[in-house]
Write a protein that holds these residues in place. Structure first.
Motif, PDB file in Angstrom:
ATOM      1  N   GLY A 367      12.024  -6.214  16.111  1.00 32.18           N
ATOM      2  CA  GLY A 367      11.680  -7.370  15.286  1.00 32.18           C
ATOM      3  C   GLY A 367      10.384  -8.068  15.614  1.00 32.18           C
ATOM      4  N   PHE A 368       9.562  -7.527  16.514  1.00 26.68           N
ATOM      5  CA  PHE A 368       8.292  -8.156  16.852  1.00 26.68           C
ATOM      6  C   PHE A 368       7.224  -7.715  15.855  1.00 26.68           C
ATOM      7  N   ARG A 369       6.477  -8.689  15.326  1.00 27.95           N
ATOM      8  CA  ARG A 369       5.445  -8.409  14.326  1.00 27.95           C
ATOM      9  C   ARG A 369       4.066  -8.507  14.981  1.00 27.95           C
ATOM     10  N   PHE A 370       3.299  -7.445  14.876  1.00 29.80           N
ATOM     11  CA  PHE A 370       1.955  -7.409  15.444  1.00 29.80           C
ATOM     12  C   PHE A 370       0.940  -7.817  14.380  1.00 29.80           C
ATOM     13  N   GLY A 371      -0.176  -8.371  14.829  1.00 22.90           N
ATOM     14  CA  GLY A 371      -1.232  -8.790  13.910  1.00 22.90           C
ATOM     15  C   GLY A 371      -0.928 -10.082  13.193  1.00 22.90           C
ATOM     16  N   ALA A 372       0.032 -10.859  13.680  1.00 26.05           N
ATOM     17  CA  ALA A 372       0.441 -12.099  13.000  1.00 26.05           C
ATOM     18  C   ALA A 372       0.254 -13.335  13.873  1.00 26.05           C
TER      19      ALA A 372
END
Length: 482
Positions: A367-372
């Motif tokens: 559930g980790f969002r990169f680029g945010a």
């Protein structure tokens, strides 16, 4: 699938399989020096000789392949191999005698002692004495640069190192010169191994003590070392490695080849010499709150009183750490990924990605969002998020991303950074907690190719230093009722 017999044991193998590999399938170890699964077979050492029924002479098992089954009789035995006949034993003893004729008797001072194939095979297959009465041959000294030491007097001319520099690393620094008793492995004029980013692999490839590492040379006897399976955080794919340690200190990293994975036989020098980063020196780090030493309970109370929490996890940590860290977030959409290190692709066959954040996939699956991170900064500045927990390692974050993370921490009412060694970000945060490094914990990653790779604890962490899951459990604990 043709059928062959090895010492009267029948088995079916794929056509074209090397006899040496087929023998391994039934648990028979064929002695060899020049053969390596990732290099072209050349049959120079002659140690792997076996007897094949119907052939007038002994055959080298590293170059002899299993033929296909005849179409008119697919059940027929296509080859009968014998590895334990008197002729084979005599040939191996003869080869060992030739290899040892000019070899120096310097095992007590040789770095390879304890993991030397010449020692092992001499014991198992040699004659036990020498008929050499003449003065042994001596080679001149030659410098291979700052990384590798060569002692050509110990060399048995297996040419593994030469083939590696030609077929794998591509620099071609090493070559074979002269002939007969003057044969030697040397370098082309003016070349050294310093410019080869994979030079350290020639030390692993050398079956004797001819090539040794300046970094490890004369520092530790290998029989004192304990080897623990781990991964390299400094490769894009989390290459499997051995951590060799003793006295709670790491002394070297070595590649840990996986069965059927040719790309795991070699590691770069950047990975190999990174071990020193994981040896702790000095006093154990302590938790801090507002710049002074504090108890874990005080940090927990401050975090729980702050308000809605967002978490930022760098994708170089393990999946278990990512899972537990995510549990601190106030909601599933407040899990953010960080890390933007890239690794130059030198050998495309051995590195399929330039992304240095080796467990990015494992974090995304949790559930980790990169680029945010810009989105998170907006939420913190808008008051939607009051507290930020950052799992961080400065070595994998660029200056630009570090500045952005610094803005997020500064804007938050409460910020907590978890690191193995305090960075400028950690020192600027409201609170800081010391965590274990990769050598002090057991976990797993999912690399860019989707392969799950586990690593095990090698070192004992200092008192007060905990794993990420242990800290999360402490931070999420419900205060005892008064």
């Amino acid at each position: 699938m043709p059928t062959i017999k090895i010492n009267d044991v029948e088995l079916s193998v794929t056509p074209g399989t090397l006899v040496l590999d087929a023998c391994r399938t039934v648990g028979i170890d064929i002695p060899h020096y020049c053969y390596h699964p990732a290099l072209t077979p050349v049959a120079t050492c002659r140690m792997c000789l076996v007897e094949i029924k119907g052939q007038p002479k002994l055959a080298t098992s590293c170059t002899t392949t299993v033929p296909p089954a005849p179409k008119d009789n697919p059940e027929a035995v296509v080859m009968e191999v014998f590895t334990n006949t008197p002729a084979v034993a005599d040939a191996r003893a003869g080869v060992m005698e030739f290899l040892l004729i000019n070899h120096p008797l310097d095992c007590p001072i040789c770095d390879q002692a304890g993991e030397c194939k010449l020692q092992d095979y001499s014991y198992h297959y040699g004659s036990g004495d020498s008929r050499m009465g003449e003065v042994k041959r001596r080679y001149r000294y030659e410098d291979l640069g700052a990384k590798i030491v060569i002692d050509k007097n110990r060399c048995i001319h297996c040419t593994r190192c030469v083939r590696f520099t030609r077929e794998i690393s591509g620099g071609g620094e090493l070559t074979v010169a002269s002939r007969g008793s003057h044969l030697e492995v040397t370098t082309f004029t003016g070349k050294s191994m310093d410019q080869n980013p994979f030079a350290g692999n020639v030390v692993d490839l050398c079956p004797v003590g001819a090539l040794t590492s300046r970094d490890f040379r004369f520092k530790k006897r290998v029989w004192y070392l304990k080897s623990v399976p781990s991964i390299s955080r400094h490769s894009a794919l989390g290459n499997p490695i051995w951590i060799d340690h003793e006295g709670n200190q790491i002394h070297r990293f070595r590649p840990r080849p996986l069965e059927g994975k040719e790309t795991t036989h070699f590691i770069s020098d950047e990975e190999r010499y990174a071990y020193a980063q994981y040896n702790r020196t000095g006093a154990a780090p302590l938790p801090t709150l507002k710049g002074v030493a504090a108890s874990a309970e005080a940090v927990r109370e401050a975090l729980q009183a702050a308000g809605p929490v967002a978490v930022v996890g760098q994708g170089t940590f393990g999946c278990d750490a990512a899972q537990r860290l995510g549990e601190l977030a106030a909601s599933a959409d407040l899990r953010y990924g960080s890390g933007d290190k890239t690794i130059s692709v030198v050998l495309p066959k051995y590195q399929t990605s330039a992304d240095g954040i080796l467990n990015r996939r494992g974090f995304m699956e949790r559930g980790f969002r990169f680029g945010a991170l810009e989105e998170l900064l907006g939420k913190v500045q808008g008051g939607e998020v009051k507290a930020v927990v950052l799992l961080h390692d400065a070595a994998f974050t660029s200056i630009k991303e570090s500045e952005l993370l610094g803005q997020i921490l500064k804007a938050a009412a409460f910020s907590l950074v978890l690191e193995a060694e305090a960075s400028s970000l950690g020192r600027s945060a409201t609170a800081w907690l010391p965590i274990t490094n990769v050598a002090e914990e057991s976990d797993f990653i999912v690399n860019h190719d989707g392969e799950l790779r586990r690593y095990q604890k090698a070192l004992q962490a200092p008192k007060g230093v905990r794993t990420v899951p242990a800290w999360v459990k402490e931070l999420a604990a419900v205060p005892a009722a008064v």
